[in-house]
Design an enzyme around this catalytic site. Structure first.
Site, short mmCIF file in Angstrom:
data_model
loop_
_atom_site.label_atom_id
_atom_site.label_comp_id
_atom_site.label_asym_id
_atom_site.label_seq_id
_atom_site.Cartn_x
_atom_site.Cartn_y
_atom_site.Cartn_z
N LEU A 101 0.84 -1.20 0.00
CA LEU A 101 0.00 0.00 0.00
C LEU A 101 0.88 1.26 0.00
O LEU A 101 2.03 1.21 0.41
CB LEU A 101 -0.89 0.03 1.26
CG LEU A 101 -2.19 -0.77 1.22
CD1 LEU A 101 -1.90 -2.25 1.34
CD2 LEU A 101 -3.11 -0.31 2.34
N HIS A 123 8.70 32.75 20.98
CA HIS A 123 9.97 33.41 20.65
C HIS A 123 11.11 32.63 21.26
O HIS A 123 11.02 32.26 22.43
CB HIS A 123 9.97 34.84 21.20
CG HIS A 123 11.27 35.54 20.97
ND1 HIS A 123 11.64 35.99 19.73
CD2 HIS A 123 12.30 35.82 21.81
CE1 HIS A 123 12.84 36.55 19.83
NE2 HIS A 123 13.26 36.45 21.08
#
Lengths: 472, 351
Positions: free
Chosen positions: A42, A447
């Protein structure tokens, strides 16, 4: 020979992202599903010869690219030695791990997997042929066609040569050719070209158009182009291949460039000039399913073909050929099977080029806005002004947001730089949720992080960002 | 050079229409002096000058719609202050004002689609028990479209009132007519006095059409469904004329032989459910009309009149109206007018 006769509720042709998403979701919704693929495992082209192997190699190439940066920073790891068979093994291990995972998921859901070729006998029956000569006639209530696409090779270059490759073969990494030609400046050519350049090939790229990645904005491509100009031995834009000939174990190429006619010898040539849908071998003429001129299956917004019980999704339908578009469409199909008339309703499909730097965009581009005559405001934040980018030596990037000038609503975005493919997801959500630049500016971003570039670009809408001073 | 801009006026006010401009070029203005009058969604307000100086040009003009941050006028060189008071942020503000933004994510959009397209089939009901299928007639489809439209676009309000019918019944007997023509006649008089109830709103152009004709739509119940023929020029016809016209229209409505022209052009409608029953209801305004009067069944009720409890015949009135055009106070006045005229028909018709 005995022809087996079988019945299934849902037949899914193709086990790539579109196909297996359809099969798994439908099985979860209580459907009895048969999943058919020519491959023994698959995953489709994406897992075996596309996204996954290319991203595995591109990640390693990006690490190799860091060598000079590390040396500059005082860390010398020495000259890299490339063990190609180990590299191949690693890449194959990644593929088999993911493929095994999919097989397990299929069997747990009791999805029957048939490895072989499927084609339509009529609008309610598929003929399945396996590689051992077995044949089965499978009648179905519903079908999903998700057979994907394959590399396109222009007819003039239709000759068998060990030196002429498509993208699938290039990812096999047979060797690292000394002189490597890439035909096509789209994302496949750029990505595979980058891999071979990082491994040590002298790469020449030829593109017919005057720009690389013509579907996105030139300012997003500029940092990559600059890098390519250094990494590649030649970048021929607005150029044309006049001839390709195999001569004594090499490929002799005539190229018409802006600088005149060039005749060069290459050890390997990659043809990456586009992909075409795999619709021809399906015997769709036995059904009412319609194809357009390019061979794509015509579908309505519910992904239904002219036969309302046969759906089509992914690369075989018109639109960008992207795994994530196919899996989104699989969702639509299964919702419709469940009786919920869902339709294709995405406002933004992200596109990512996994080069170094990466380029990602979604929604409206600046180019498109110009073409449509749509008034937009473009907010661009260069990564040179971003702490997180400077500290990682990743300043060759930019974040660009395209907003409606009347209300600041985000219409599109483009990001170039390290991790752009991951960063773009925030912009897709912003567009889907109808967010404005102010929403993005007011959402606290961590940050230091590259995601701050989105916040800073958004702040430009209100007049100015903290790290980008503009004289008024 | 200083631009005086429309300042932020308050929550949710982003624009207004200039009603009056108080200054012209050359005027010396002082800080705080009114420069324009502005009509906003909420009120009419005077906008004061934020700076002093000599007006060099006036940018805003009467009936112009201006937004917060848009320039109103420019003060010339001789102004007292420099440009330093101008915040850079304000420079952009005229182009970055918030407009209505649709914020519906994928899941919400999907839900919306589901609501719109949920397909129902006979099987969905048959699974619960036996059903019979009936064709939805053309007439029903027309009714369906028109009522849906009214329901969607008109902000409806309904007000109710009781009227004593005793006097009107006497008149009815005297004139040998039914109740409806009498009510029509009284209604037309009220409409002449309150022209807004006989109007139509053209929203795109922001104008109200006040009709000088009085065509009353009368709702007729037929086996096929509701049909509303029109009594034209109710002001020019006598009660007896209206009575016989109504008998004819009603008769032909039952047979479905009315001409299209007899179904068009009504300026106000009347829905009389009295013959069937019920008291108050909320009739639907038939757009582009702006109001509709509903009559319930007249019934005897104990009422207090001049400190006495008496039995009186009461007609329940229900007035629905389009609140975009008509306010509650207007509707109350109109309904009282109708009540008074019903209760004192002779006095009213003599006026």
């Amino acid at each position: 020979m005995v022809i087996q006769k079988n019945k299934t509720q849902l037949a899914v042709l193709g086990a790539g992202p579109g196909g297996y998403h359809s099969a798994f979701r439908a099985a979860d919704a209580g459907f009895e599903v048969t999943l058919i693929d020519t491959n023994r495992a698959l995953g489709g082209a994406c897992l075996h010869v596309g996204c996954i192997p290319s991203k595995t190699l591109l990640h390693l190439s990006e690490l190799l690219d860091e060598k000079n940066y590390l040396t500059e920073c005082g860390i010398d790891l020495g000259e890299p030695k490339i063990n190609l068979s180990r590299l191949r093994e690693y890449k194959n291990k990644v593929i088999s791990q993911l493929s095994k995972g999919l097989s397990q998921l299929a069997s747990k859901r009791k999805v029957r997997f048939y490895s072989g070729r499927g084609s339509f006998l009529d609008a309610h029956t598929l003929r399945l042929n396996d590689e051992n000569g077995g044949e089965e006639h499978l009648s179905f209530d519903y079908a999903v066609v998700a057979t994907g696409s394959r590399p396109f090779i222009p007819e003039a270059w239709h000759f068998e040569s060990p030196f002429l490759m498509n993208s699938s073969r290039a990812l096999d990494l047979e060797d690292v050719p000394q002189k490597f030609l890439v035909i096509g400046g789209g994302y496949i050519g750029l990505e595979i070209g980058s891999v071979y350049a990082a491994l040590g090939s002298q790469v020449t790229l030829v593109e017919q158009l005057p720009t690389l990645l013509s579907q996105t904005d030139p300012d997003l491509v500029a940092p990559l182009r600059k890098k390519m100009e250094k990494k590649f031995s030649a970048l021929y834009l607005s150029s044309r291949i006049l001839s390709l000939n195999e001569i004594e174990g090499e490929i002799k190429v005539k190229i018409e460039t802006l600088q005149g006619l060039k005749e060069e010898i290459f050890n390997k040539v990659l043809i990456a000039v586009g992909r075409i849908p795999n619709s021809s071998g399906l015997n769709l003429s036995a059904t009412q399913v319609k194809l357009d001129k390019q061979g794509f299956i015509v579908v309505d917004p519910h992904q239904k073909t002219e036969e309302p019980h046969i759906f089509a999704i992914g690369d075989i339908c018109p639109g960008p050929m992207l795994a994530h578009k196919a899996s989104y469409e699989a969702r639509i199909v299964v919702d419709n099977l469940k009786g919920n008339p869902a339709r294709f309703d995405a406002k933004a499909i992200p596109c990512v080029v996994y080069t170094n730097p990466q380029i990602a965009w979604c929604g409206l581009t600046e180019n498109e806005a110009k073409k449509l005559g749509q008034e937009v405001r473009v907010l661009t934040f260069p990564w040179i002004a971003l702490g997180a980018a400077v500290s990682r030596g990743k300043t060759n990037g930019l974040t660009k947001i395209i907003v409606d000038p009347k209300n600041g609503q985000v219409k599109g975005a483009g990001i170039t730089g390290h991790g752009a493919g991951d960063l773009i997801a925030e912009m897709v959500l912003a567009i889907e949720m109808g967010a404005t630049a102010t929403d993005l500016a007011m959402a606290i971003h961590p940050h230091p992080s590259l995601s701050e570039s989105i916040m800073e670009a958004s702040e430009l809408y209100e007049g100015g960002s903290v790290h980008l001073f503009k004289q008024r | 050079m200083i631009e005086i801009k429309l300042p932020i006026l308050g929550e949710n006010i982003i624009q207004g229409e200039v009603v009056k401009v108080f200054v012209s070029p050359g005027d010396k203005i002082s800080k705080g002096q009114s420069i324009i009058e502005l009509e906003t969604d909420k009120a009419v307000i005077e906008i004061p000058a934020s700076e002093e100086g000599i007006v060099s040009s006036v940018l805003a003009h009467e009936s112009q719609v201006i937004r917060v941050g848009d320039p109103i006028l420019i003060l010339g060189e001789s102004s007292v202050r420099g440009t330093k008071n101008e915040l850079p942020l304000q420079k952009k503000s005229s182009s970055v004002l918030p407009q209505a933004i649709s914020k519906m994510g994928p899941a919400a959009r999907r839900l919306e689609q589901l609501k719109q397209t949920l397909p129902l089939s006979a099987q969905d009901f048959e699974k619960h028990g036996p059903v019979e299928k009936q064709k939805f007639s053309k007439l029903r489809r027309v009714i369906s479209e028109r009522t849906s439209l009214s329901w969607k676009i008109i902000p409806h309000v309904t007000q109710c009132e009781d009227a004593s019918l005793t006097e009107l019944v006497k008149l009815k007997k005297k004139l040998k007519v039914t109740l409806t023509p009498l009510i029509i006649k009284l209604l037309v008089k009220a409409l002449q006095e309150e022209p807004r109830f006989n109007s139509s709103l053209i929203e795109e152009e922001q104008i109200l059409i006040l009709k000088k004709y009085f065509h009353i739509g009368v709702a007729i119940d037929t086996p096929e469904g509701l049909i509303v023929p029109v009594i034209r020029d109710g002001d020019k016809k006598t009660v007896k004329q209206i009575n016989s016209e109504l008998i004819d229209l009603s008769h032909r409505a039952q047979k479905r032989t009315l001409e299209l022209s007899e179904l068009e052009g009504s300026s106000f409608s009347l829905s009389n459910l009295g013959p069937i029953g019920g008291t108050y209801f909320t009739p639907l305004v038939r757009t582009p009309e702006v109001a509709v009067l509903g009559l319930g069944k007249a019934h005897e009720k104990l009422v207090k009149r001049r400190s006495k409890i008496i039995t009186d015949l009461i007609l329940p009135l229900s007035l629905s109206y389009d609140h975009r055009v008509i306010d509650g106070a207007d509707a109350a006045r109109f309904l009282i007018k109708i009540k008074n005229s019903i209760e004192n028909p002779n006095g009213y018709s003599k006026k």
